[in-house]
Design a protein around this motif. Structure first.
Motif, mmCIF file in Angstrom:
data_model
loop_
_atom_site.group_PDB
_atom_site.id
_atom_site.type_symbol
_atom_site.label_atom_id
_atom_site.label_comp_id
_atom_site.label_asym_id
_atom_site.label_seq_id
_atom_site.Cartn_x
_atom_site.Cartn_y
_atom_site.Cartn_z
ATOM 1 N N MET B 45 120.026 111.427 -10.871
ATOM 2 C CA MET B 45 121.137 110.480 -10.946
ATOM 3 C C MET B 45 121.915 110.583 -9.646
ATOM 4 S SD MET B 45 120.872 109.008 -13.844
ATOM 5 C CE MET B 45 122.457 108.217 -13.959
ATOM 6 N N LEU B 46 122.025 109.470 -8.947
ATOM 7 C CA LEU B 46 122.776 109.472 -7.700
ATOM 8 C C LEU B 46 124.246 109.692 -7.997
ATOM 9 C CD1 LEU B 46 122.793 108.977 -4.603
ATOM 10 C CD2 LEU B 46 123.165 106.556 -5.117
ATOM 11 N N MET B 47 124.837 110.648 -7.304
ATOM 12 C CA MET B 47 126.262 110.922 -7.472
ATOM 13 C C MET B 47 127.070 110.205 -6.395
ATOM 14 S SD MET B 47 126.166 115.006 -8.149
ATOM 15 C CE MET B 47 127.914 115.112 -8.459
ATOM 16 N N ALA B 48 126.599 110.336 -5.161
ATOM 17 C CA ALA B 48 127.381 109.773 -4.057
ATOM 18 C C ALA B 48 126.509 109.629 -2.827
ATOM 19 C CB ALA B 48 128.575 110.671 -3.742
ATOM 20 N N THR B 49 126.927 108.714 -1.990
ATOM 21 C CA THR B 49 126.298 108.504 -0.687
ATOM 22 C C THR B 49 127.275 108.978 0.370
ATOM 23 O OG1 THR B 49 125.121 106.575 -1.523
ATOM 24 C CG2 THR B 49 125.320 106.785 0.869
ATOM 25 N N SER B 50 126.785 109.837 1.242
ATOM 26 C CA SER B 50 127.644 110.480 2.225
ATOM 27 C C SER B 50 127.269 110.004 3.620
ATOM 28 C CB SER B 50 127.442 112.000 2.106
ATOM 29 O OG SER B 50 127.986 112.682 3.195
ATOM 30 N N ASN B 51 128.208 109.414 4.315
ATOM 31 C CA ASN B 51 127.974 108.955 5.677
ATOM 32 C C ASN B 51 128.758 109.815 6.654
ATOM 33 O OD1 ASN B 51 126.278 106.488 5.359
ATOM 34 N ND2 ASN B 51 127.990 105.889 4.082
ATOM 35 N N GLU B 52 128.094 110.202 7.715
ATOM 36 C CA GLU B 52 128.722 111.073 8.707
ATOM 37 C C GLU B 52 129.986 110.458 9.266
ATOM 38 O OE1 GLU B 52 128.577 110.533 12.317
ATOM 39 O OE2 GLU B 52 129.659 112.391 12.737
ATOM 40 N N GLY B 53 131.065 111.214 9.214
ATOM 41 C CA GLY B 53 132.319 110.777 9.794
ATOM 42 C C GLY B 53 133.149 109.842 8.947
ATOM 43 N N SER B 54 132.697 109.545 7.737
ATOM 44 C CA SER B 54 133.492 108.663 6.877
ATOM 45 C C SER B 54 133.501 109.195 5.456
ATOM 46 C CB SER B 54 132.959 107.233 6.917
ATOM 47 O OG SER B 54 131.652 107.178 6.397
ATOM 48 N N LYS B 55 134.310 108.571 4.630
ATOM 49 C CA LYS B 55 134.408 109.037 3.246
ATOM 50 C C LYS B 55 133.149 108.692 2.480
ATOM 51 C CE LYS B 55 139.436 108.762 2.831
ATOM 52 N NZ LYS B 55 140.578 108.167 2.097
ATOM 53 N N ALA B 56 132.840 109.543 1.541
ATOM 54 C CA ALA B 56 131.660 109.307 0.712
ATOM 55 C C ALA B 56 131.902 108.162 -0.266
ATOM 56 C CB ALA B 56 131.304 110.576 -0.047
ATOM 57 N N THR B 57 130.831 107.519 -0.637
ATOM 58 C CA THR B 57 130.882 106.466 -1.651
ATOM 59 C C THR B 57 130.342 107.031 -2.948
ATOM 60 O OG1 THR B 57 130.495 104.776 0.037
ATOM 61 C CG2 THR B 57 130.132 104.150 -2.262
ATOM 62 N N TYR B 58 131.181 107.037 -3.975
ATOM 63 C CA TYR B 58 130.803 107.658 -5.238
ATOM 64 C C TYR B 58 130.294 106.606 -6.221
ATOM 65 C CZ TYR B 58 133.116 111.909 -3.683
ATOM 66 O OH TYR B 58 133.457 113.044 -2.998
#
Lengths: 108, 114
Positions: B45-58
């Motif tokens: 189950m995807l929890m969040a997408t994490s992009n370098e230098g920015s806030k994660a998308t939950y």
């Protein structure tokens, strides 16, 4: 509707058998498709990508049907070591969506 | 190539404590990393997408204040489970995207909260 749907199985097949799994996806704009294999308590590992023309890697054949929005995985001459969960993964461009996985057990 | 590591591989902690899990891409740079959770006999189950230098998308239903994600560099993302409870016990797996269409998984971290 789920992004990706798979029959969870389980599939129990004798050694040497041929087995096929199907997976359907809901986003018609999806561009990339994969089959992953996951062993118990381990991370998923890429088995093969699925290309529009279909592709084969040894005993494994993957096919894509864009019109019906499904992908398939065929395993020929099943080995005991093929026992695992097979995950269908679809990427519409910005995220990877997983099916629930299909459990396969190859029986001696 | 395309190796992703996770640390620790297994952690047991008491209820109420916080646990940090590290995900590193060892031989490539990953602008995007994903954090997944997997309960027994269930799919990832995807929890969040994490992009370098920015806030994660939950993902919907995942509490961002409970699962803190930091992606400070192109090779490292961390997930901190704050004030862990027994229901947080699970297998946490990260993946790193080398391109938009390639992702590689870490070996996972098994968290047990007592």
């Amino acid at each position: 509707r789920k992004e990706v749907e798979q029959d969870p199985g389980p599939f129990n097949v004798p050694e040497g058998a041929t087995v096929a799994f199907n997976c359907t996806y809901s986003n018609s704009a999806s561009q990339s498709f994969f089959w992953y294999r996951q062993d118990c308590r381990k991370e998923p590992k890429l088995l093969m990508s699925v290309y529009s023309s279909g592709n084969e890697d040894g005993r494994f054949t993957a096919q894509l049907n864009r019109a019906s929005q499904y992908i398939s995985l065929l395993i020929r001459d099943s080995k005991l070591s093929d026992s695992a969960t097979y995950l269908c993964v679809v990427n519409p461009g910005n995220q990877f969506y997983f099916g629930t996985g299909t459990s396969l057990t190859v029986i001696p | 190539g395309a190796v992703v590591s996770q640390h620790p591989s297994w952690v047991i902690c008491k209820s109420g404590t916080s646990v940090k899990i590290e995900c590193r891409s060892l031989d490539f740079q990953a602008t995007t990393m994903f954090w997944y959770r997997q309960f027994p006999k269930q799919s990832l189950m995807l929890m969040a997408t994490s992009n370098e230098g920015s806030k994660a998308t939950y993902e919907q239903g995942v509490e961002k204040d409970k699962f803190l994600i930091n992606h400070a560099s192109l090779t490292l993302s961390t997930l901190t489970v704050t004030s862990a409870h027994p229901e947080d016990s699970s297998f946490y797996i990260c993946s790193a995207a080398r391109t938009s269409y390639e992702q590689y998984f870490g070996p996972g971290t098994r968290l047990t909260v007592t």
